[in-house]
Design a protein around this motif. Sequence first.
Motif, PDB file in Angstrom:
ATOM      1  N   GLY A  90       0.803  -1.217   0.000  1.00 29.59           N
ATOM      2  CA  GLY A  90       0.000   0.000   0.000  1.00 29.59           C
ATOM      3  C   GLY A  90       0.837   1.267   0.000  1.00 29.59           C
ATOM      4  N   VAL A  91       2.097   1.144  -0.415  1.00 29.01           N
ATOM      5  CA  VAL A  91       3.037   2.261  -0.411  1.00 29.01           C
ATOM      6  C   VAL A  91       3.348   2.650  -1.854  1.00 29.01           C
ATOM      7  N   ILE A  92       3.386   3.952  -2.095  1.00 32.93           N
ATOM      8  CA  ILE A  92       3.759   4.455  -3.415  1.00 32.93           C
ATOM      9  C   ILE A  92       5.265   4.634  -3.453  1.00 32.93           C
ATOM     10  N   ASN A  93       5.894   3.964  -4.409  1.00 32.90           N
ATOM     11  CA  ASN A  93       7.319   4.113  -4.654  1.00 32.90           C
ATOM     12  C   ASN A  93       7.474   4.186  -6.161  1.00 32.90           C
ATOM     13  N   PHE A  94       7.775   5.392  -6.668  1.00 35.76           N
ATOM     14  CA  PHE A  94       7.901   5.571  -8.108  1.00 35.76           C
ATOM     15  C   PHE A  94       9.125   4.834  -8.616  1.00 35.76           C
ATOM     16  N   ALA A  95       8.958   4.158  -9.733  1.00 34.69           N
ATOM     17  CA  ALA A  95      10.045   3.415 -10.359  1.00 34.69           C
ATOM     18  C   ALA A  95      10.722   4.324 -11.372  1.00 34.69           C
ATOM     19  N   VAL A  96      12.011   4.474 -11.223  1.00 35.47           N
ATOM     20  CA  VAL A  96      12.795   5.236 -12.198  1.00 35.47           C
ATOM     21  C   VAL A  96      14.022   4.403 -12.545  1.00 35.47           C
ATOM     22  N   GLY A  97      14.479   4.529 -13.770  1.00 30.60           N
ATOM     23  CA  GLY A  97      15.646   3.757 -14.177  1.00 30.60           C
ATOM     24  C   GLY A  97      15.255   2.352 -14.595  1.00 30.60           C
ATOM     25  N   ASN A  98      16.114   1.396 -14.260  1.00 35.55           N
ATOM     26  CA  ASN A  98      15.899   0.003 -14.671  1.00 35.55           C
ATOM     27  C   ASN A  98      14.701  -0.607 -13.957  1.00 35.55           C
ATOM     28  N   PRO A  99      13.861  -1.343 -14.699  1.00 37.35           N
ATOM     29  CA  PRO A  99      12.716  -1.996 -14.062  1.00 37.35           C
ATOM     30  C   PRO A  99      13.164  -3.049 -13.053  1.00 37.35           C
ATOM     31  N   ASP A 100      12.361  -3.234 -12.048  1.00 37.38           N
ATOM     32  CA  ASP A 100      12.571  -4.252 -11.038  1.00 37.38           C
ATOM     33  C   ASP A 100      12.529  -5.628 -11.702  1.00 37.38           C
ATOM     34  N   GLU A 101      13.168  -6.627 -11.104  1.00 39.66           N
ATOM     35  CA  GLU A 101      13.175  -7.962 -11.710  1.00 39.66           C
ATOM     36  C   GLU A 101      11.770  -8.547 -11.847  1.00 39.66           C
ATOM     37  N   LEU A 102      10.842  -8.134 -10.964  1.00 38.33           N
ATOM     38  CA  LEU A 102       9.460  -8.593 -11.078  1.00 38.33           C
ATOM     39  C   LEU A 102       8.646  -7.720 -12.025  1.00 38.33           C
ATOM     40  N   GLY A 103       9.266  -6.668 -12.531  1.00 39.28           N
ATOM     41  CA  GLY A 103       8.573  -5.741 -13.416  1.00 39.28           C
ATOM     42  C   GLY A 103       7.862  -4.668 -12.626  1.00 39.28           C
ATOM     43  N   ASP A 104       7.726  -3.522 -13.225  1.00 42.18           N
ATOM     44  CA  ASP A 104       7.070  -2.395 -12.583  1.00 42.18           C
ATOM     45  C   ASP A 104       5.611  -2.320 -13.003  1.00 42.18           C
TER      46      ASP A 104
END
Length: 137
Positions: A90-104
């Motif tokens: 339930g937390v907002i964490n904007f993804a910037v740069g390389n996508p996470d291994e699980l995908g963004d």
Amino acid sequence: MIHRVDVRVVAPVRDTEVTDRVADAIRNLFPTAEIREEPGQLVGETHSMERFAERLHDQEILDTARKRFFAEATEDGFGFALKKQAALEGVINFAVGNPDELGDIEVQVTVHDPDVETFVDHVAPPTEDGRPIRPDE
């Protein structure tokens, strides 16, 4: 003021993930989303960002959100990416740069009424000394 928006949320589902948990990650930030399963991903559609806006206020990240929204803004809307694991909490964490291994989680917002800037001001109002200010106040 009434806002008319279409919000499309797309989250990849990896073979190692439980589909329901990915759906929970979407619903935690977009509880009104109607979610459907497509090959390798979940797609949610909603017309509200109210819960998302509440979390931005709670987390006190309005300035960060505004920067992300306007960085991807067009005259029709804006997009941004979120970390899936944070969304599950339930937390907002904007993804910037390389996508996470699980995908963004990719979010695309199409604003029909009134306009993109006014809607962004509604979801993530400008701040002064860390406090939200409304242009109409």
